[in-house]
Structures are given as C-alpha cells and as structure tokens.
Write an enzyme that holds these catalytic residues in place. Structure first.
Site, PDB file in Angstrom:
ATOM      1  N   ASP A   1      -7.714   3.902   1.060  1.00  7.06           N
ATOM      2  CA  ASP A   1      -6.500   4.498   1.937  1.00  7.06           C
ATOM      3  C   ASP A   1      -7.994   4.778   3.472  1.00  7.06           C
ATOM      4  OD1 ASP A   1      -4.627   4.498   4.075  1.00  7.06           O
ATOM      5  OD2 ASP A   1      -3.179   5.991   2.389  1.00  7.06           O
TER       6      ASP A   1
ATOM      7  N   ARG B   1      -3.623  -0.677   5.187  1.00  3.58           N
ATOM      8  CA  ARG B   1      -4.574  -1.610   4.248  1.00  3.58           C
ATOM      9  C   ARG B   1      -3.394  -2.639   4.690  1.00  3.58           C
ATOM     10  NH1 ARG B   1      -5.060   1.869  -0.639  1.00  3.58           N
ATOM     11  NH2 ARG B   1      -3.508   2.825   0.124  1.00  3.58           N
TER      12      ARG B   1
ATOM     13  N   CYS C   1       0.429  -0.778  -0.120  1.00  2.00           N
ATOM     14  CA  CYS C   1      -0.037  -0.019   0.430  1.00  2.00           C
ATOM     15  C   CYS C   1       1.083   1.174   0.007  1.00  2.00           C
ATOM     16  CB  CYS C   1      -1.082   0.389   0.816  1.00  2.00           C
ATOM     17  SG  CYS C   1      -0.404   0.105   2.579  1.00  2.00           S
TER      18      CYS C   1
END
Length: 145
Positions: A114, A15, A9
């Site tokens: 996000d 994440r 990520c």
C-alpha cells in the site's frame, strides 16, 4: 466467461482504482469495479495515485471510493485483491466465492504494498507491480471468453 471483475484493496483510493483503470483499458468488454475493505465511501482517489496514472495517460480523477459489500462480491465473477490478508478476509466472509478470489500477483506470488501516505516512488512502485499483475491476468481472462 468473466463478465465482472471486482478489484479490492483497503481504502479504495490508491491501488484498486489504479488496477481498475488498467484492467478497464485492457479488457473493454468486461465490467471492472473496485471497492475497499475499509473504504470511506465517496472519497476521491489519492492525489498521488491520480498523478502517477496521469503520467501514463490514464485519468482516475473522477474515481470515488466505495465500501466492499456482499452485493459487490456476489456480482463479481473474479475478485482480485492486493494481498493475502485481503484474500483470506474475503474468503472468510464469503465462503461461496473462495474459488473466485485471487491476488493480483497470484501468478508470480507477490503482494502489492500500500503506497498510502508514502512518497511518489511508492506509488510508482505500486503501479509497476499492478501492471505486472494485470499483464499476467489479462491473457487468462481473455482465454475464458
């Protein structure tokens, strides 16, 4: 055969650590690592990510962010990213790995937003999407060996 999965990520604090933990749980014989395209190495997982995972019985409190490197990319048999922009960036930087880079939501054609600096609901939503992606990938990874 997939022996090493790299989950990517941006910051490697929200994440990708959540996805890493879920993949490790589902695929105990596979090495699962994570990194961030713009990670600040050594930073802990976001407190909200730690909390949402703890609510599901998974502890990611020991996670520390690491920057994506060529060595990590080259070591991975499969690279799973959260969105199309990350996929394109890794493919551009590492053309030899183009066929190994996919979105976690590739099968259902979705990106995972996000949740950084957002409310807990954003982390819960991200986790639900990550779980969907993991659920889609795990049978395919197992089928390869």
């Amino acid at each position: 055969m997939i022996k090493t999965i790299l989950v990517v990520c941006i910051g490697n604090i929200c994440r990708s650590p959540m996805a890493q933990a879920l993949l490790r749980q589902a695929l105990p014989g596979v090495s699962v690592i994570s990194a961030g395209i713009g990670a600040l190495s050594g930073y802990p997982a976001d407190p909200s990510a730690v909390e949402v995972m703890a609510q599901h019985g998974i502890d990611i409190s020991e996670h520390r962010a690491q920057q994506l490197t060529g060595s990590l990319v080259n070591r991975a048999d499969l690279i799973l990213v959260m969105g199309g922009a990350q996929k394109r960036e890794i493919q551009a930087r590492h053309p030899s790995k183009t066929g190994s880079v996919f979105r976690l939501g590739e099968m259902e054609q979705f990106d995972i937003d996000d949740p950084y600096r957002k409310q807990m609901m954003a982390f819960e939503d991200a986790l639900a999407m990550i779980q969907r992606g993991v659920d889609a990938w795990v049978p395919r990874i197992r089928a390869l060996g």
